[in-house]
Design a protein around this motif. Structure first.
Motif, PDB file in Angstrom:
ATOM      1  N   THR A  45       1.239  -9.604  15.121  1.00  0.00           N
ATOM      2  CA  THR A  45      -0.012  -9.515  16.199  1.00  0.00           C
ATOM      3  C   THR A  45      -1.215  -9.259  14.779  1.00  0.00           C
ATOM      4  N   MET A  46      -0.312  -7.810  13.643  1.00  0.00           N
ATOM      5  CA  MET A  46      -1.441  -7.516  13.182  1.00  0.00           C
ATOM      6  C   MET A  46      -1.322  -7.430  12.200  1.00  0.00           C
ATOM      7  N   TYR A  47      -2.419  -7.661   9.946  1.00  0.00           N
ATOM      8  CA  TYR A  47      -1.851  -7.652   9.377  1.00  0.00           C
ATOM      9  C   TYR A  47      -2.978  -6.050   9.178  1.00  0.00           C
ATOM     10  N   GLY A  93      -2.834  -5.057  -4.300  1.00  0.00           N
ATOM     11  CA  GLY A  93      -1.727  -5.737  -4.260  1.00  0.00           C
ATOM     12  C   GLY A  93      -0.479  -6.590  -3.030  1.00  0.00           C
ATOM     13  N   ASP A  94      -1.347  -7.262  -1.652  1.00  0.00           N
ATOM     14  CA  ASP A  94      -1.351  -8.534  -1.400  1.00  0.00           C
ATOM     15  C   ASP A  94      -1.297 -10.153  -1.839  1.00  0.00           C
ATOM     16  N   VAL A  95      -0.437 -10.629  -1.858  1.00  0.00           N
ATOM     17  CA  VAL A  95      -1.089 -11.996  -1.918  1.00  0.00           C
ATOM     18  C   VAL A  95      -1.229 -12.740  -0.677  1.00  0.00           C
ATOM     19  N   CYS A 108       3.166 -12.640  -0.063  1.00  0.00           N
ATOM     20  CA  CYS A 108       3.977 -11.870  -0.730  1.00  0.00           C
ATOM     21  C   CYS A 108       3.352 -10.509  -1.334  1.00  0.00           C
ATOM     22  N   ARG A 109       3.974  -9.392  -1.588  1.00  0.00           N
ATOM     23  CA  ARG A 109       3.369  -8.065  -2.322  1.00  0.00           C
ATOM     24  C   ARG A 109       3.724  -8.198  -3.803  1.00  0.00           C
ATOM     25  N   LYS A 110       2.968  -8.151  -4.501  1.00  0.00           N
ATOM     26  CA  LYS A 110       2.936  -8.829  -5.970  1.00  0.00           C
ATOM     27  C   LYS A 110       3.968  -7.581  -6.643  1.00  0.00           C
ATOM     28  N   ASP A 154      10.378  -0.198   1.408  1.00  0.00           N
ATOM     29  CA  ASP A 154      10.453   0.077   0.022  1.00  0.00           C
ATOM     30  C   ASP A 154      10.118  -1.172  -0.476  1.00  0.00           C
ATOM     31  N   LYS A 155       9.360  -0.870  -1.706  1.00  0.00           N
ATOM     32  CA  LYS A 155       8.905  -1.960  -1.909  1.00  0.00           C
ATOM     33  C   LYS A 155       9.473  -2.098  -4.076  1.00  0.00           C
ATOM     34  N   THR A 156      11.018  -2.375  -4.433  1.00  0.00           N
ATOM     35  CA  THR A 156      11.084  -2.584  -5.332  1.00  0.00           C
ATOM     36  C   THR A 156      10.857  -3.636  -6.772  1.00  0.00           C
TER      37      THR A 156
END
Ligand code: AMP
Length: 611
Positions: free
Chosen positions: A333-335, A426-428, A445-447, A456-458
């Motif tokens: 539904t949302m961002y 940091g988002d594309v 994606c997340r850069k 987590d975002k490694t």
């Protein structure tokens, strides 16, 4: 994600309220540029005396042209000194003239710690506004949702205090604890199976147990189910798998297990419980079956859709959700983010791969930096080059909301009411279409992120440093890591990181398993605090090293070249997703090792609860 109520529903009928919300969307998307101009000028005039703006020489100017010419595009590290001053008690208007009410701790990290986004009280209103648009949009596609309940698994997380006593906590924790959520007036669209007390319970086990129990006893009333991210919803189903016998005992007898000790949770749950042996038998028999295919549609037979984010890295959970739900619609539904809430999906029943979010122009001032990415079809990995600070020419490339081009990809840059100016989220995003004059974006994606299981975002650099730390354990054996790659394995719950290692060894002493286990553990200890926190709370399983035969990575290169990769430019992908490559790697595994224990996790400053 659950939506916030608006007073409006108490003043207007449901239909009237829905109509007004849709008119609002129509209006702000039609006048997107004017609204954006107004938002920027409002932010700049209110904060005209903020030190940050003066430091850069804006001197009270509020027009877009001056702003774009004078203010730099920045990343978190650029504003960190200011953030630290606020955290340490400097109360002068550094970023914003309003009082910073708290920090929102992002799942994005900097130097291994969660980023801290300043926020102000009135942002809660903006977040509520975005939530209040979700059900009016949804009701255009699925009528009758007001006749039943939503079963949402919602949790509060760790809350800390900065040295000066400001709260630092995740944005949803802040929201659920606010009066906007807690004291919402009755609204059929915010009628959840979970009583507030169960959501606000600090103990994650008690919170999950009681929310699941309340969801089960009201199973016929449930019309929609969800959590924020897909991983969270799957964790709830996994919890049910483990604990259904206990839950059914409670349903059968109408009593609550003594493991639930929180008095307010006990009271709230007992209000919904009545002895129901028939329901308990039914649930027990369904859960006792060998296959859990379609379990959601069996236990909650009136469910129309699953409300979870399955865009971005969460798309890896789509097959599991399809399995548990027999293919019910998955609705994103949302961002949103800790920095600011961005937009809504106006076509919520579309396929997950088609989801696009319409940015709501009143939320913040948005700009877009065109990105140029390298597609590497051979490994199925999309890499987006890390851009450090921008030079003058690149700063000129930023475009406004209404000027983005269909099909083009952009990095999102925001200027918020809470004092972030031209801040790179940091988002594309890719432009998928337009609602009136407002663009609609696919989340790409997340850069730089290569591995993600939960929040987590490694990134590649963090992974590389962690692997480097681990390889010191190989030195006494005269062994060396010659190549490695990684994979986020979500075939089991919880998912875990897998590293494929190819070694060369001059020494003749065999490397004992304990050394590889130490390597696994060192990698985990070296990863950032979000990874370690997720490990401690079992949202991520133990990291695994799979040692592969000598020559495996040469084979991988041969394969990539056979698919068209350039031999000169070939680089080993540091993360793989493409099934044939995984097959190749797995067919050459000689030994596997798991991390023997959990890495240490302690929140920055002191933690007020265990989650
Ligand atoms: P946080 O700052 O921890 O709240 O995380 C915000 C980030 O989560 C965003 O910047 C995105 O990278 C990601 N995110 C939020 N909403 C979505 C969505 N609907 N689809 C994909 N990723 C999302």
């Amino acid at each position: 994600m659950p939506e916030a109520p608006k007073q409006a529903t108490t003043e207007y009928s449901l239909e009237e309220n829905n109509k007004r919300k849709m008119e609002f969307i129509e209006d702000v998307t039609k006048n997107a540029d004017d609204v954006q101009k107004r938002v920027l000028s409002e932010i700049l005039s209110r904060n005209a005396h903020a030190e940050y703006l003066s430091r850069h020489g804006l001197n009270g100017l509020t027009d877009r042209e001056a702003f774009k010419k004078i203010m730099p595009v920045v990343s978190y590290e650029d504003v960190l000194p200011d953030i630290n001053r606020i955290a340490n008690g400097d109360k002068s208007p550094i970023l914003c003239s309003d009082r910073i009410s708290e920090f929102l701790t992002s799942s994005g990290t900097s130097a291994g710690e969660r980023k801290m986004m300043p926020t102000i009280e009135e942002e809660l209103g903006r977040r509520s506004l975005l939530y209040s648009l979700l059900m009016p949009v949804m009701s255009q596609f699925v009528p009758g949702l007001e006749k039943g309940k939503g079963m949402y698994f919602l949790f509060i997380k760790c809350e800390t205090k900065t040295p000066s006593g400001l709260l630092a906590r995740p944005v949803l924790t802040s929201y659920y604890k606010s009066s906007h959520f807690k004291d919402r007036p009755y609204d059929p669209y915010t009628n959840y199976t979970s009583p507030n007390e169960t959501i606000l319970c600090q103990d994650s086990y008690q919170s999950m147990y009681s929310q699941m129990l309340c969801g089960l006893v009201q199973n016929k009333e449930v019309l929609r189910v969800g959590a924020v991210f897909a991983s969270g919803f799957i964790r709830a189903i996994r919890f049910l798998e483990k604990h259904y016998t206990l839950l059914c005992n409670d349903i059968r007898t109408g009593t609550l297990n003594s493991i639930i000790t929180d008095p307010s949770v006990r009271e709230a749950v007992l209000r919904t419980l009545n002895p129901d042996p028939k329901l308990a038998d039914f649930i027990e028999s369904e859960c006792g079956k060998e296959s859990w295919q379609g379990i959601i549609t069996k236990l909650w037979p009136n469910t129309k859709y699953i409300d979870v984010i399955v865009t971005g890295t969460m798309s890896q959970y789509i097959p599991t959700l399809d399995f548990y739900s027999n293919g019910l619609p998955l609705v994103c539904t949302m961002y949103a983010s800790s920095e600011c809430y961005f937009g809504v999906n106006l076509n919520p029943l579309c396929k997950p791969s088609d989801v696009s979010y319409t940015l709501i122009p009143t939320m913040a001032y948005f700009e877009f930096l065109p990105v140029h990415r390298n597609n590497c079809p051979a490994n199925g990995l999309t890499s987006i080059a890390m851009q450090k600070s921008l030079d003058d020419k690149e700063q000129q490339e930023l475009v406004d909301l209404v000027d983005v081009k269909l099909g083009q990809e952009y990095e999102l840059v925001v200027t918020t009411y809470a004092g972030l100016y031209r801040y790179r989220v940091g988002d594309v995003l890719r432009v998928a279409g337009f609602k009136n004059n407002a663009p609609q974006f696919n989340f790409i994606c997340r850069k730089n992120v290569v591995l993600s299981i939960d929040s987590d975002k490694t990134d590649e650099v963090e992974l590389h440093n962690a692997v480097k730390n681990a390889t010191t354990h190989l030195i006494p054996f005269d062994a060396r890591l010659t190549e490695y790659t990684s994979y986020a394995d979500t075939t089991k719950v919880p998912g875990h990181y897998v590293l494929y290692w190819e070694l060369s060894q001059n020494g003749s002493t065999p490397i004992p398993p304990s050394v590889f286990e130490d390597c696994c553990f060192t990698i985990e200890e070296s990863l950032d605090s979000v990874y370690r926190q997720n490990r401690v709370y079992e949202a991520i399983g133990p990291l695994e090293i799979k040692v592969v035969e000598t020559g495996t990575f040469d084979k991988l290169m041969d394969y990539a070249i056979s698919l068209g990769a350039s031999i000169n430019q070939y680089k080993t992908p540091r993360c793989v997703k493409f099934a044939p490559i995984l097959e190749l790697l797995n067919s050459r595994v000689v030994r596997c090792y798991l991390s023997p224990k959990c890495p240490k996790f302690a929140a920055q400053w002191s933690c007020n609860n265990k989650n």
